[in-house]
Motif scaffolding. Sequence first.
Motif, mmCIF file in Angstrom:
data_model
loop_
_atom_site.group_PDB
_atom_site.id
_atom_site.type_symbol
_atom_site.label_atom_id
_atom_site.label_comp_id
_atom_site.label_asym_id
_atom_site.label_seq_id
_atom_site.Cartn_x
_atom_site.Cartn_y
_atom_site.Cartn_z
ATOM 1 N N HIS A 130 23.011 -13.585 -1.081
ATOM 2 C CA HIS A 130 23.674 -13.591 -2.383
ATOM 3 C C HIS A 130 23.467 -14.918 -3.107
ATOM 4 O O HIS A 130 23.180 -14.950 -4.310
ATOM 5 C CB HIS A 130 25.168 -13.316 -2.199
ATOM 6 N N VAL A 131 23.614 -16.036 -2.368
ATOM 7 C CA VAL A 131 23.404 -17.360 -2.974
ATOM 8 C C VAL A 131 21.966 -17.515 -3.439
ATOM 9 O O VAL A 131 21.693 -18.037 -4.541
ATOM 10 C CB VAL A 131 23.782 -18.470 -1.969
ATOM 11 N N MET A 132 21.000 -17.070 -2.626
ATOM 12 C CA MET A 132 19.588 -17.169 -3.005
ATOM 13 C C MET A 132 19.297 -16.342 -4.252
ATOM 14 O O MET A 132 18.542 -16.775 -5.141
ATOM 15 C CB MET A 132 18.709 -16.708 -1.843
ATOM 16 N N ASP A 133 19.895 -15.149 -4.345
ATOM 17 C CA ASP A 133 19.709 -14.311 -5.536
ATOM 18 C C ASP A 133 20.196 -15.028 -6.792
ATOM 19 O O ASP A 133 19.548 -15.004 -7.840
ATOM 20 C CB ASP A 133 20.462 -12.986 -5.374
ATOM 21 N N LYS A 134 21.353 -15.670 -6.682
ATOM 22 C CA LYS A 134 21.900 -16.386 -7.839
ATOM 23 C C LYS A 134 20.994 -17.546 -8.244
ATOM 24 O O LYS A 134 20.777 -17.798 -9.437
ATOM 25 C CB LYS A 134 23.302 -16.895 -7.514
ATOM 26 N N ARG A 135 20.451 -18.264 -7.259
ATOM 27 C CA ARG A 135 19.574 -19.393 -7.564
ATOM 28 C C ARG A 135 18.274 -18.924 -8.221
ATOM 29 O O ARG A 135 17.788 -19.541 -9.182
ATOM 30 C CB ARG A 135 19.254 -20.169 -6.290
ATOM 31 N N VAL A 136 17.723 -17.818 -7.703
ATOM 32 C CA VAL A 136 16.490 -17.283 -8.284
ATOM 33 C C VAL A 136 16.735 -16.821 -9.718
ATOM 34 O O VAL A 136 15.921 -17.068 -10.616
ATOM 35 C CB VAL A 136 15.941 -16.129 -7.420
ATOM 36 N N ASP A 137 17.855 -16.144 -9.956
ATOM 37 C CA ASP A 137 18.186 -15.712 -11.315
ATOM 38 C C ASP A 137 18.320 -16.902 -12.255
ATOM 39 O O ASP A 137 17.851 -16.871 -13.396
ATOM 40 C CB ASP A 137 19.503 -14.912 -11.310
ATOM 41 N N MET A 174 16.855 -19.854 -11.929
ATOM 42 C CA MET A 174 15.517 -20.405 -12.152
ATOM 43 C C MET A 174 14.734 -19.571 -13.170
ATOM 44 O O MET A 174 14.051 -20.117 -14.054
ATOM 45 C CB MET A 174 14.749 -20.463 -10.826
ATOM 46 N N CYS A 175 14.849 -18.253 -13.066
ATOM 47 C CA CYS A 175 14.148 -17.367 -14.002
ATOM 48 C C CYS A 175 14.642 -17.578 -15.433
ATOM 49 O O CYS A 175 13.848 -17.614 -16.372
ATOM 50 C CB CYS A 175 14.327 -15.917 -13.583
#
Length: 266
Positions: A219-226, A228-229
Amino acid sequence: MNDKVSTWQHIKEDIRCVFDRDPAARNTFEVITTYPGVQAMQWHRLSHALWKRNLKWLARVLSTFSRWLTGVEIHPAAKIGRRFFIDHGMGVVIGETAEIGDDCTLYHGVTLGGTSWKEGKRHPTLGNNVVVGAGAKVLGPITLADGARVGSNAVVVKDVLADQSVVGIPARVVRTAQTEDQKQKQKLAQSVGFDAYGTSSETLDPVATAIHGLIEHIHVMDKRVDSMCQTIHQMGGELPNIKMPDLADCDLGEEDDKKQATVKVD
């Protein structure tokens, strides 16, 4: 609960919902013939229809036969909503004045019991999307609101608010109403099939704890990727439109197991 839905529609929905909540279910025939929780609900839908038509003795006889056949005791007067699933089944008891909402799940050994010998409302009311873990006891005319979770072997004697999780004897709250961020994590957990036995991140089960940790990390990685995008787009950059795989399809079946078993290691 929708009383306008026909008995047969209820039965069909009870069967179909098994495939969403039990990865061991392979086909409809197997579910109908080998799942005692499903069989108990089929008998209950019929006995409840007889009860409402004032054929109460016949309804009790049918429910008694169902208990003998499945190990699940449901009073024919109990009001149960749509897509209700009893996993494993054995030892479940649902009392006369119990009320259960839609999309609820009970595991084996659960009791929805009363604490009084007086007539009237004396059994629990469950809202929608409630999960009660194996061996839990929910006692008295209390209410478990929508989205409540009861851990295995807990004894619940007080109301549980929406989206709360309770564990222990007597049951105590280990998770309160979810924030939007927590709801996203819950949705992620359910998408990979992890919603077992009303567990929470504070459980002592090491496997469940590890899975909760992985879900938190994803979940944390998804938020970070979003994030960055969004930053790249604001800077005028472009990203390739790549479709993410559906987690629901990431399930190794028997064919996949056979393929992996035939792979040779050099």
